[in-house]
Design a protein around this motif. Structure first.
Motif, mmCIF file in Angstrom:
data_model
loop_
_atom_site.group_PDB
_atom_site.id
_atom_site.type_symbol
_atom_site.label_atom_id
_atom_site.label_comp_id
_atom_site.label_asym_id
_atom_site.label_seq_id
_atom_site.Cartn_x
_atom_site.Cartn_y
_atom_site.Cartn_z
ATOM 1 N N HIS A 1 38.058 92.941 21.030
ATOM 2 C CA HIS A 1 39.269 92.851 20.206
ATOM 3 C C HIS A 1 40.533 92.956 21.066
ATOM 4 O O HIS A 1 41.544 92.315 20.769
ATOM 5 N N ILE A 2 40.463 93.761 22.119
ATOM 6 C CA ILE A 2 41.594 93.814 23.049
ATOM 7 C C ILE A 2 41.816 92.441 23.676
ATOM 8 O O ILE A 2 42.956 91.961 23.779
ATOM 9 N N ALA A 3 40.730 91.782 24.055
ATOM 10 C CA ALA A 3 40.839 90.441 24.631
ATOM 11 C C ALA A 3 41.402 89.449 23.616
ATOM 12 O O ALA A 3 42.249 88.605 23.956
ATOM 13 N N LEU A 4 40.962 89.537 22.360
ATOM 14 C CA LEU A 4 41.475 88.648 21.315
ATOM 15 C C LEU A 4 42.966 88.877 21.076
ATOM 16 O O LEU A 4 43.733 87.921 20.902
ATOM 17 N N ALA A 5 43.377 90.146 21.070
ATOM 18 C CA ALA A 5 44.796 90.460 20.862
ATOM 19 C C ALA A 5 45.645 89.897 21.996
ATOM 20 O O ALA A 5 46.720 89.326 21.764
ATOM 21 N N ARG A 6 45.176 90.029 23.215
ATOM 22 C CA ARG A 6 45.924 89.488 24.351
ATOM 23 C C ARG A 6 46.003 87.968 24.277
ATOM 24 O O ARG A 6 47.040 87.376 24.575
ATOM 25 N N GLU A 7 44.919 87.354 23.861
ATOM 26 C CA GLU A 7 44.885 85.898 23.754
ATOM 27 C C GLU A 7 45.915 85.386 22.749
ATOM 28 O O GLU A 7 46.486 84.304 22.933
ATOM 29 N N LYS B 1 27.913 85.856 22.855
ATOM 30 C CA LYS B 1 28.872 84.915 22.277
ATOM 31 C C LYS B 1 29.669 85.622 21.202
ATOM 32 O O LYS B 1 29.102 86.179 20.250
ATOM 33 N N VAL B 2 30.990 85.617 21.329
ATOM 34 C CA VAL B 2 31.898 86.257 20.368
ATOM 35 C C VAL B 2 32.558 85.167 19.539
ATOM 36 O O VAL B 2 33.215 84.287 20.089
ATOM 37 N N SER B 3 32.386 85.233 18.208
ATOM 38 C CA SER B 3 32.922 84.194 17.317
ATOM 39 C C SER B 3 33.770 84.823 16.217
ATOM 40 O O SER B 3 33.326 85.751 15.535
ATOM 41 N N VAL B 4 34.969 84.317 16.046
ATOM 42 C CA VAL B 4 35.838 84.724 14.927
ATOM 43 C C VAL B 4 35.587 83.752 13.775
ATOM 44 O O VAL B 4 35.762 82.537 13.935
ATOM 45 N N ILE B 5 35.179 84.290 12.639
ATOM 46 C CA ILE B 5 34.789 83.454 11.501
ATOM 47 C C ILE B 5 35.451 83.961 10.236
ATOM 48 O O ILE B 5 35.937 85.099 10.181
ATOM 49 N N PRO B 6 35.500 83.159 9.161
ATOM 50 C CA PRO B 6 36.060 83.629 7.880
ATOM 51 C C PRO B 6 35.278 84.832 7.340
ATOM 52 O O PRO B 6 34.095 85.012 7.653
ATOM 53 N N ASN B 7 35.943 85.642 6.529
ATOM 54 C CA ASN B 7 35.300 86.842 5.966
ATOM 55 C C ASN B 7 34.418 86.467 4.777
ATOM 56 O O ASN B 7 34.722 86.754 3.622
ATOM 57 N N PHE C 1 48.694 87.125 21.850
ATOM 58 C CA PHE C 1 49.978 87.797 22.118
ATOM 59 C C PHE C 1 50.294 88.864 21.071
ATOM 60 O O PHE C 1 51.430 88.991 20.608
ATOM 61 N N LEU C 2 49.289 89.636 20.706
ATOM 62 C CA LEU C 2 49.450 90.749 19.773
ATOM 63 C C LEU C 2 49.478 92.056 20.561
ATOM 64 O O LEU C 2 48.832 92.185 21.602
ATOM 65 N N GLY C 3 50.200 93.033 20.031
ATOM 66 C CA GLY C 3 50.467 94.231 20.817
ATOM 67 C C GLY C 3 49.471 95.359 20.710
ATOM 68 O O GLY C 3 49.345 96.167 21.644
ATOM 69 N N TYR C 4 48.747 95.452 19.587
ATOM 70 C CA TYR C 4 47.978 96.672 19.352
ATOM 71 C C TYR C 4 46.616 96.407 18.713
ATOM 72 O O TYR C 4 46.436 95.424 17.984
ATOM 73 N N ILE C 5 45.691 97.333 18.969
ATOM 74 C CA ILE C 5 44.435 97.431 18.236
ATOM 75 C C ILE C 5 44.471 98.742 17.466
ATOM 76 O O ILE C 5 44.537 99.828 18.070
ATOM 77 N N TYR C 6 44.463 98.667 16.142
ATOM 78 C CA TYR C 6 44.492 99.861 15.303
ATOM 79 C C TYR C 6 43.065 100.328 15.056
ATOM 80 O O TYR C 6 42.231 99.587 14.526
#
Length: 246
Positions: free
Chosen positions: A201-207, A96-102, A209-214
């Motif tokens: 992170h590539i999947a999150l960027a595509r979701e 399970k991948v979760s994006v949460i506050p820092n 509509f972001l272009g790059y993973i630095y």
């Protein structure tokens, strides 16, 4: 009269210290603070010319006799997973991948301690305290989040076992992976969690509509950096701007 010195960042240079990537070399960094009325805008602009963030500063190498630290990024729309990366995605299909506050937790810190003990026992972060971890994660003047990776929960209403964490900055054109750590237990080796974190992170960027993973810096012939070459195509920052690695 306007004080223009307050409108532009002031840059400083560190003293020389041993290079963490190549033996018998010394490094110096140029850095500035992320402050003022628009830290996110400053962060975006400086990322484009090779700076990386650490808490409330951004820096880049400025070594006198070496220029082998090269900023790299993945153009997510052009990226195609290879056979190994597809296998890693399939193997981690249950995570399970979760994006949460820092915001930090004791659970995260315990995992970090185990990671540092196993992977970087002599590194500069090896003795990081809970307060220092909190500073690393929460002292961000820009838009930042954590990504947590968990195994399936054993019971309803419970959280699954935490096996990875990534600290990530949100840029106008992409995501910048600041720092990541994961479970290094032998049972986790087949999961290749470091690679999986980048793939997620590539999947999150595509979701979004972001272009790059630095990915920070790549140093040729540095074993610590070799994994970054596995993501193709990869863009490198040179004197003429960002170009595809050949």
């Amino acid at each position: 009269m306007t004080d223009q010195s307050s409108q532009f960042p002031r840059f400083y240079v560190t003293a020389a210290s041993p290079c963490p990537y190549l033996p018998d070399l010394m490094e110096r960094k140029v850095f500035t603070e992320l402050n003022g009325q628009n830290p996110d805008g400053l962060h975006d602009s400086l990322t484009q010319v090779g700076f990386r963030r650490s808490q409330d500063i951004v820096y880049r190498p400025t070594c006198e006799t070496c220029n082998r630290c090269i900023s790299v990024r993945i153009p997510v729309q052009k990226f195609t997973a290879n056979r190994t990366q597809k296998r890693i995605l399939k193997y981690n299909n249950d995570v399970k991948v979760s994006v949460i506050p820092n915001r930090v937790t004791d659970e995260q810190y315990d995992l970090l301690r185990l990671y540092l003990k196993e992977r970087h026992p002599e590194g500069g972060m090896a003795e990081m305290s809970p307060d220092e971890y909190r500073e690393m994660v929460e002292s961000s003047p820009v838009h930042t989040h954590l990504v947590e990776y968990r195994l399936p929960a054993e019971g309803s209403g419970e959280k699954g076992r935490l096996i990875g964490v990534a600290l990530t900055d949100e840029l106008k054109d992409g995501l910048s992976m600041v720092y990541s750590f994961f479970d290094t237990d032998e049972s986790m080796l087949k999961r290749s969690l470091g690679t999986f974190a980048i793939m997620s992170h590539i999947a999150l960027a595509r979701e979004h509509f972001l272009g790059y993973i630095y990915l920070g810096y790549w140093v040729k012939n540095s074993p610590k950096m070799a994994y970054k070459q596995n993501f193709k195509p990869l863009e490198l920052l040179g004197p003429g701007g960002w170009t595809l690695k050949r």
